[in-house]
Design a protein around this motif. Structure first.
Motif, mmCIF file in Angstrom:
data_model
loop_
_atom_site.group_PDB
_atom_site.id
_atom_site.type_symbol
_atom_site.label_atom_id
_atom_site.label_comp_id
_atom_site.label_asym_id
_atom_site.label_seq_id
_atom_site.Cartn_x
_atom_site.Cartn_y
_atom_site.Cartn_z
ATOM 1 N N SER A 67 11.438 -13.594 37.146
ATOM 2 C CA SER A 67 12.799 -13.101 36.937
ATOM 3 C C SER A 67 13.461 -13.795 35.744
ATOM 4 N N GLU A 68 13.292 -15.109 35.659
ATOM 5 C CA GLU A 68 13.867 -15.866 34.536
ATOM 6 C C GLU A 68 13.228 -15.442 33.211
ATOM 7 N N LEU A 69 11.894 -15.292 33.219
ATOM 8 C CA LEU A 69 11.193 -14.854 32.005
ATOM 9 C C LEU A 69 11.691 -13.473 31.567
ATOM 10 N N SER A 70 11.867 -12.596 32.530
ATOM 11 C CA SER A 70 12.354 -11.253 32.240
ATOM 12 C C SER A 70 13.753 -11.308 31.630
ATOM 13 N N GLY A 71 14.597 -12.178 32.152
ATOM 14 C CA GLY A 71 15.954 -12.323 31.633
ATOM 15 C C GLY A 71 15.961 -12.779 30.183
ATOM 16 N N VAL A 72 15.131 -13.769 29.875
ATOM 17 C CA VAL A 72 15.057 -14.274 28.495
ATOM 18 C C VAL A 72 14.479 -13.187 27.586
ATOM 19 N N ARG A 73 13.441 -12.508 28.075
ATOM 20 C CA ARG A 73 12.810 -11.444 27.278
ATOM 21 C C ARG A 73 13.818 -10.351 26.932
ATOM 22 N N GLU A 74 14.638 -9.953 27.900
ATOM 23 C CA GLU A 74 15.631 -8.902 27.646
ATOM 24 C C GLU A 74 16.620 -9.324 26.559
ATOM 25 N N ILE A 75 17.022 -10.575 26.574
ATOM 26 C CA ILE A 75 17.955 -11.073 25.551
ATOM 27 C C ILE A 75 17.291 -11.048 24.178
ATOM 28 N N VAL A 76 16.106 -11.637 24.101
ATOM 29 C CA VAL A 76 15.452 -11.870 22.809
ATOM 30 C C VAL A 76 14.883 -10.588 22.197
ATOM 31 N N LEU A 77 14.392 -9.686 23.021
ATOM 32 C CA LEU A 77 13.749 -8.489 22.477
ATOM 33 C C LEU A 77 14.682 -7.280 22.420
ATOM 34 N N ASP A 78 15.947 -7.485 22.753
ATOM 35 C CA ASP A 78 16.925 -6.407 22.687
ATOM 36 C C ASP A 78 17.111 -5.969 21.235
ATOM 37 N N GLU A 79 17.459 -4.701 21.058
ATOM 38 C CA GLU A 79 17.682 -4.195 19.702
ATOM 39 C C GLU A 79 18.881 -4.903 19.072
ATOM 40 N N SER A 97 6.620 -11.738 17.139
ATOM 41 C CA SER A 97 5.869 -12.956 17.474
ATOM 42 C C SER A 97 6.098 -13.364 18.921
ATOM 43 N N LEU A 98 7.318 -13.159 19.397
ATOM 44 C CA LEU A 98 7.663 -13.601 20.753
ATOM 45 C C LEU A 98 7.186 -12.644 21.843
ATOM 46 N N VAL A 99 6.848 -11.417 21.485
ATOM 47 C CA VAL A 99 6.349 -10.453 22.481
ATOM 48 C C VAL A 99 5.173 -11.054 23.250
ATOM 49 N N CYS A 100 4.226 -11.606 22.511
ATOM 50 C CA CYS A 100 3.028 -12.171 23.133
ATOM 51 C C CYS A 100 3.369 -13.392 23.985
ATOM 52 N N VAL A 101 4.357 -14.160 23.560
ATOM 53 C CA VAL A 101 4.789 -15.339 24.324
ATOM 54 C C VAL A 101 5.261 -14.911 25.715
ATOM 55 N N PHE A 102 6.093 -13.866 25.754
ATOM 56 C CA PHE A 102 6.603 -13.397 27.048
ATOM 57 C C PHE A 102 5.492 -12.834 27.924
ATOM 58 N N TYR A 103 4.628 -12.003 27.346
ATOM 59 C CA TYR A 103 3.528 -11.431 28.127
ATOM 60 C C TYR A 103 2.596 -12.523 28.645
ATOM 61 N N ALA A 104 2.293 -13.489 27.791
ATOM 62 C CA ALA A 104 1.394 -14.571 28.211
ATOM 63 C C ALA A 104 2.024 -15.386 29.339
ATOM 64 N N ALA A 105 3.317 -15.667 29.221
ATOM 65 C CA ALA A 105 4.006 -16.440 30.260
ATOM 66 C C ALA A 105 4.026 -15.670 31.578
ATOM 67 N N GLU A 106 4.268 -14.371 31.494
ATOM 68 C CA GLU A 106 4.286 -13.550 32.712
ATOM 69 C C GLU A 106 2.896 -13.448 33.325
ATOM 70 N N GLY A 174 3.534 -16.735 17.407
ATOM 71 C CA GLY A 174 4.382 -16.964 18.577
ATOM 72 C C GLY A 174 3.745 -17.941 19.547
ATOM 73 N N LEU A 175 2.435 -17.801 19.762
ATOM 74 C CA LEU A 175 1.731 -18.726 20.666
ATOM 75 C C LEU A 175 1.756 -20.146 20.113
ATOM 76 N N ASP A 176 1.717 -20.276 18.796
ATOM 77 C CA ASP A 176 1.811 -21.592 18.170
ATOM 78 C C ASP A 176 3.182 -22.219 18.486
ATOM 79 N N SER A 177 4.234 -21.409 18.407
ATOM 80 C CA SER A 177 5.571 -21.904 18.772
ATOM 81 C C SER A 177 5.605 -22.327 20.237
ATOM 82 N N LEU A 178 4.962 -21.531 21.092
ATOM 83 C CA LEU A 178 4.933 -21.857 22.521
ATOM 84 C C LEU A 178 4.164 -23.153 22.757
ATOM 85 N N GLN A 179 3.039 -23.309 22.069
ATOM 86 C CA GLN A 179 2.255 -24.541 22.213
ATOM 87 C C GLN A 179 3.098 -25.755 21.823
ATOM 88 N N THR A 180 3.825 -25.652 20.710
ATOM 89 C CA THR A 180 4.694 -26.736 20.268
ATOM 90 C C THR A 180 5.780 -27.003 21.308
#
Length: 193
Positions: A67-79, A97-106, A174-180
């Motif tokens: 639910s939290e991941l979905s909330g952040v994704r909606e904010i960041v990937l909104d038009e 770049s962040l699309v993959c971060v959200f999918y990977a986290a989910e 994006g995954l590099d940012s997530l790793q960091t």
């Protein structure tokens, strides 16, 4: 200490970054501009990392984490509404770049770690799939690589550097940012002027 629900990332935080980018103007050739875009991306990745850390620490159950991941994704990937087309395109690159971060986290939260190959192998398979224009498969492989990164595997820089520019390179960025973010989840200050 865990973050209160719904407070990992807020609309206001994202909007502050967008306002700052719009006000300062972005020149991709300028190091400070490029850093501002990277900070925007890293800041969102840090929010994802905090959710994953709280999930791994048992402070969030699977449903709450998703639910939290979905909330952040909606904010960041909104038009985004913005007049400057070039700036909009650059921010779109960050969102891509962040699309993959959200999918990977989910995927990590719901299904666990992909264990059939290494990060390098998954990224290689993603690049091959992209070359064959199978973008769904390419994203799937990047997501699997992402679950391994979340689990602590290293995303080798030479793998990132060897990629042709395209969606896979954006997703891996994006995954590099997530790793960091997972290794050093410090908040990126939005007003460090």
């Amino acid at each position: 200490m865990s973050t209160p629900p719904g407070e990992y990332y807020t609309d206001e935080r994202w909007q502050n970054w967008l306002d700052r980018i719009e006000n300062e103007g972005i020149d991709p050739e300028d190091e400070d501009s490029a850093r501002l875009l990277l900070n925007l991306q890293d800041d969102a990745a840090i929010a994802v990392a905090k959710i994953l850390t709280d999930y791994d620490d048992g402070e969030l159950d699977e449903e709450a984490a998703l639910s939290e991941l979905s909330g952040v994704r909606e904010i960041v990937l909104d038009e985004i509404e913005m007049d400057d087309e070039e700036t909009l395109m650059l921010i779109d690159g960050v969102q891509t770049s962040l699309v993959c971060v959200f999918y990977a986290a989910e995927e990590y939260t719901a299904e666990g770690v992909a264990d059939e190959a290494t990060v390098t192998d998954y990224v290689g398979a993603a690049a091959d799939a992209e070359a064959e224009e199978d973008l769904d498969a390419a994203l799937g492989y990047c997501v699997q690589a992402g679950t391994r990164v979340i689990d602590g595997d290293e995303l080798p820089m030479e793998v990132v550097e060897d990629l042709e520019y395209g969606l896979v390179s954006e997703w891996v960025n994006g995954l590099d940012s997530l790793q960091t973010a997972l290794s050093d989840p410090e908040v990126v200050e939005e007003d460090d002027e």
